[in-house]
Design an enzyme around this catalytic site. Structure first.
Site, PDB file in Angstrom:
ATOM      1  N   LYS A   1      74.545 -47.896   1.483  1.00  0.00           N
ATOM      2  CA  LYS A   1      75.683 -47.585   0.608  1.00  0.00           C
ATOM      3  C   LYS A   1      76.830 -46.955   1.394  1.00  0.00           C
ATOM      4  O   LYS A   1      76.655 -45.928   2.036  1.00  0.00           O
ATOM      5  CB  LYS A   1      75.229 -46.635  -0.513  1.00  0.00           C
ATOM      6  CG  LYS A   1      76.369 -46.071  -1.379  1.00  0.00           C
ATOM      7  CD  LYS A   1      75.845 -45.174  -2.505  1.00  0.00           C
ATOM      8  CE  LYS A   1      76.989 -44.481  -3.264  1.00  0.00           C
ATOM      9  NZ  LYS A   1      76.491 -43.591  -4.343  1.00  0.00           N
TER      10      LYS A   1
ATOM     11  N   ASP B   1      83.547 -40.558  -3.171  1.00  0.00           N
ATOM     12  CA  ASP B   1      83.152 -40.802  -4.560  1.00  0.00           C
ATOM     13  C   ASP B   1      83.737 -39.733  -5.471  1.00  0.00           C
ATOM     14  O   ASP B   1      83.198 -38.639  -5.586  1.00  0.00           O
ATOM     15  CB  ASP B   1      81.616 -40.818  -4.664  1.00  0.00           C
ATOM     16  CG  ASP B   1      81.137 -41.155  -6.064  1.00  0.00           C
ATOM     17  OD1 ASP B   1      81.966 -41.582  -6.894  1.00  0.00           O
ATOM     18  OD2 ASP B   1      79.924 -40.994  -6.321  1.00  0.00           O
TER      19      ASP B   1
ATOM     20  N   LYS C   1      84.263 -36.900 -11.556  1.00  0.00           N
ATOM     21  CA  LYS C   1      83.344 -35.790 -11.288  1.00  0.00           C
ATOM     22  C   LYS C   1      84.046 -34.448 -11.463  1.00  0.00           C
ATOM     23  O   LYS C   1      85.265 -34.370 -11.306  1.00  0.00           O
ATOM     24  CB  LYS C   1      82.846 -35.873  -9.831  1.00  0.00           C
ATOM     25  CG  LYS C   1      81.876 -36.973  -9.539  1.00  0.00           C
ATOM     26  CD  LYS C   1      81.446 -36.918  -8.073  1.00  0.00           C
ATOM     27  CE  LYS C   1      80.459 -38.030  -7.743  1.00  0.00           C
ATOM     28  NZ  LYS C   1      79.195 -37.951  -8.468  1.00  0.00           N
TER      29      LYS C   1
ATOM     30  N   ASP D   1      79.119 -39.873   0.876  1.00  0.00           N
ATOM     31  CA  ASP D   1      78.534 -40.926   0.048  1.00  0.00           C
ATOM     32  C   ASP D   1      78.434 -42.265   0.790  1.00  0.00           C
ATOM     33  O   ASP D   1      78.042 -43.270   0.205  1.00  0.00           O
ATOM     34  CB  ASP D   1      79.352 -41.076  -1.249  1.00  0.00           C
ATOM     35  CG  ASP D   1      78.494 -41.456  -2.443  1.00  0.00           C
ATOM     36  OD1 ASP D   1      77.250 -41.317  -2.347  1.00  0.00           O
ATOM     37  OD2 ASP D   1      79.057 -41.907  -3.451  1.00  0.00           O
TER      38      ASP D   1
ATOM     39  N   ASP E   1      80.948 -43.633 -12.350  1.00  0.00           N
ATOM     40  CA  ASP E   1      80.367 -42.802 -11.296  1.00  0.00           C
ATOM     41  C   ASP E   1      79.030 -43.374 -10.800  1.00  0.00           C
ATOM     42  O   ASP E   1      78.494 -42.916  -9.803  1.00  0.00           O
ATOM     43  CB  ASP E   1      80.192 -41.364 -11.819  1.00  0.00           C
ATOM     44  CG  ASP E   1      80.016 -40.359 -10.703  1.00  0.00           C
ATOM     45  OD1 ASP E   1      80.224 -40.730  -9.529  1.00  0.00           O
ATOM     46  OD2 ASP E   1      79.672 -39.205 -11.008  1.00  0.00           O
TER      47      ASP E   1
ATOM     48  N   GLU F   1      78.604 -45.969  -9.202  1.00  0.00           N
ATOM     49  CA  GLU F   1      79.260 -47.038  -8.441  1.00  0.00           C
ATOM     50  C   GLU F   1      78.391 -47.593  -7.318  1.00  0.00           C
ATOM     51  O   GLU F   1      78.553 -48.744  -6.919  1.00  0.00           O
ATOM     52  CB  GLU F   1      80.582 -46.522  -7.872  1.00  0.00           C
ATOM     53  CG  GLU F   1      80.486 -45.704  -6.566  1.00  0.00           C
ATOM     54  CD  GLU F   1      79.688 -44.412  -6.689  1.00  0.00           C
ATOM     55  OE1 GLU F   1      79.573 -43.900  -7.808  1.00  0.00           O
ATOM     56  OE2 GLU F   1      79.174 -43.942  -5.656  1.00  0.00           O
TER      57      GLU F   1
ATOM     58  N   ARG G   1      75.225 -48.456  -7.118  1.00  0.00           N
ATOM     59  CA  ARG G   1      74.385 -49.607  -7.476  1.00  0.00           C
ATOM     60  C   ARG G   1      75.214 -50.877  -7.639  1.00  0.00           C
ATOM     61  O   ARG G   1      74.698 -51.976  -7.471  1.00  0.00           O
ATOM     62  CB  ARG G   1      73.574 -49.278  -8.731  1.00  0.00           C
ATOM     63  CG  ARG G   1      74.396 -48.968  -9.953  1.00  0.00           C
ATOM     64  CD  ARG G   1      73.599 -48.235 -11.023  1.00  0.00           C
ATOM     65  NE  ARG G   1      73.286 -46.858 -10.613  1.00  0.00           N
ATOM     66  CZ  ARG G   1      72.553 -46.005 -11.321  1.00  0.00           C
ATOM     67  NH1 ARG G   1      72.044 -46.368 -12.488  1.00  0.00           N
ATOM     68  NH2 ARG G   1      72.320 -44.788 -10.882  1.00  0.00           N
TER      69      ARG G   1
END
Ligand code: BES
Ligand code: MN
Ligand code: ZN
Length: 524
Positions: free
Chosen positions: A286, A291, A298, A309, A368, A370, A372
């Site tokens: 990933k 993020d 968030k 991230d 959020d 994101e 996956r």
């Protein structure tokens, strides 16, 4: 963007008491039970093997003196003692190894942490020798590897962005000598070379994670990975935003569309000389360079840590460089989807339905979630290219941290492969624990309009980590054994430095990935 320098590492087999270094590191064990309690202060402490000639130079008073200075032999404890001419090095440093093990030498992870703690504590000393307990037999590979890795990782420091020199900041140790029975031994030399390749990869992945997120956005991250990979002789393919849209990578495009810095998919290929053993491994990581959560934004507190991230992509990219150096006999392809998850007028939104690379339609409920979205595309692409094993790693869910903590990764996927990840993680000191993919969690992700919801439709946080695994399973074809390694906790260390972990990126799970690839190369 990279550390100022590397740590030089070599082997020595001369008497540690006569080494011309700035400090010599020895191990001490804590001693428990009757004997320790009755024989005074020094009785609680036991010198580890490797320290014999140093102890002799102190006329039998070394243990007592260290105990006077407060040494207990507890794991991670570092006590420094001026030698005042008793040995050549001006400083002896005792590092705690915990209770004396029943076997010949402490566990590799104990040695790795001790070497890391000692080298970290000795910042400011240019040249350091480690005289730690290693088994005498020629097959001391795991222990020597651990000491070498610990030293190289404890010597890591991110260059940072300070504009003025810091008078109180000591330079990391530049040169490490490891005392071994036979410095010319080919096996021992090979372990040092391997540790340099692997620790170099861990250090690079830490650098990428620690780089400020305004400096590492998808295009520049892709460039950094691609140029390092080309230099290492790997095959490189970079898909830009136009190629991603044309190729049907709906998840990567959707997450990336909220940012002015467009998304990328980097593919790296390692082709073994002579064709390998016929197996193919795919690694997926990933690469969310920042993020914010996107439209489902968030909270502000701690959001800065979301520069980490992309730790999964950093680990996969760096592991490929180590693989290029180690040349295992198995074909390996790596897929690094990269995007910046931002809120803007062009962001994807809750309620959107996205067609993924494998044709499945996903209903977005929370922007959020994101990771996956970009991983589903990358994993489907890996399966379309053809692979036998797929290892994916990501800072995917806060639920991983809640259930397993900051040091233990969660693993979901094909049960046998999850077990293999656990064994590999245990072997290298990156623990990981297999978790299930329950049917009822999948049922909770049924969408009214699409093939699957991105998260539980009731916004139910129950089994959050498992929802991630269940979702990703949709993007793996039945012929592929797969494992998803959630590193939300272990990928980033926000506490004080400990062992060979410095603050910030940890480089987890670079060493596990390398170990797994070597495992498949050897055992199929
Ligand atoms: N990158 C985060 C997960 C994360 C959290 C990593 C803490 C490291 C530390 C991920 O993209 C995320 O936001 N996950 C959400 C998913 C939820 C909205 C379905 C989470 O875990 O809360
Ligand atoms: Mn997120
Ligand atoms: Zn994320």
């Amino acid at each position: 963007m990279t550390s100022p320098r590397t740590t030089n590492l070599s082997l020595v087999d001369t008497d540690p008491a006569e080494l011309a270094v700035d400090a010599i590191v020895i191990g001490v064990h804590s001693q428990t039970g009757e004997q320790g309690a009755t024989s005074g202060l020094a009785g609680t402490l036991l010198l580890a093997s490797g320290a014999e000639s140093i102890a002799a130079a102190f006329d039998g008073k070394l243990t007592e003196t260290l105990a006077l200075l407060g040494a207990t032999g507890g794991p991670g404890e570092v006590i420094k003692l001026a030698t005042l001419g008793t040995v050549t090095a001006p400083l002896v440093t005792a590092v705690g190894l915990g209770p004396e093990p029943s076997g010949a030498a402490p566990a590799p992870e104990t040695l790795r942490r001790a070497a890391g703690a000692a080298i970290r504590a000795l910042a400011g000393a240019p040249r350091v020798a480690l005289a730690l307990p290693l088994p005498d037999d020629a097959d001391a590979s795991a222990e020597l590897r651990a000491v070498a890795e610990g030293a190289l990782l404890g010597g890591y420091r991110f260059a940072g962005y300070k504009t003025r020199p810091q008078p109180t900041r000591r330079e990391p140790v530049a040169e490490v000598l490891i005392a071994v029975p036979d410095a010319g031994d080919a096996g021992a030399q090979a372990e040092v070379a391997r540790a340099q390749a692997v620790a170099g990869a861990v250090r690079l992945s830490r650098d990428w994670v620690n780089t400020a997120p305004n400096e590492l956005r998808p295009p520049s991250f892709a460039d950094a990975v691609a140029s390092a990979a080309r230099e290492a002789g790997l095959g490189v393919e970079v898909l830009d935003e136009a190629a991603l849209a044309a190729g049907g990578y709906g998840g990567i495009v959707a997450v990336g569309q909220g940012s002015e810095a467009p998304p990328r998919l980097v593919k790296l290929t390692y082709t073994p000389q002579g064709g390998g053993n016929g197996k193919r491994v795919a690694l997926v990581g990933k690469g969310i360079t920042f993020d914010t959560g996107g439209i489902s934004i968030k909270p502000a507190q701690g959001m800065w840590e979301m520069k980490s991230d992309m730790a999964g992509a950093a680990a996969v990219g760096a592991a490929m460089l180590a693989i290029a150096a180690l040349k295992p006999t198995v074909a390996v392809s790596a897929y690094l989807p990269m995007a910046e998850n931002m809120p803007s007028g062009t962001s994807y939104r809750p309620g959107d339905v996205i067609t993924m690379f494998n044709g499945k339609r996903v209903e977005v409920l929370n922007t959020d979630a994101e990771g996956r979205m970009i991983l589903g595309d990358a994993m489907a692409r890996a399966c379309a290219d053809g692979t036998d094993y797929l290892f994916e790693t990501s800072t995917l869910t806060g639920g991983q941290v809640i259930s397993l903590g900051k040091r233990m990764a969660g693993v979901m996927g094909t049960p046998q492969l999850c077990d293999r990840v656990k064994v590999a993680g245990d072997a290298v000191g990156e623990p990981a624990w297999p978790m299930p993919l329950p049917d009822d969690v999948r049922k909770g992700m049924e969408s009214d309009v699409a093939d699957i919801s991105q998260v539980n439709a009731g916004m139910d946080r129950a089994g959050h980590m498992l929802q991630g695994g269940v979702f990703l399973r949709e993007f793996v074809t039945d012929d592929v054994a797969w494992a998803h390694i959630d590193i939300a906790g272990p990928g980033y260390h926000s506490g004080e430095p400990t062992g060979y972990w410095t603050k910030g990126g940890t480089g987890v799970p670079v060493r596990t990935l390398v170990q797994l690839v070597e495992d498949v190369a050897t055992n199929g």
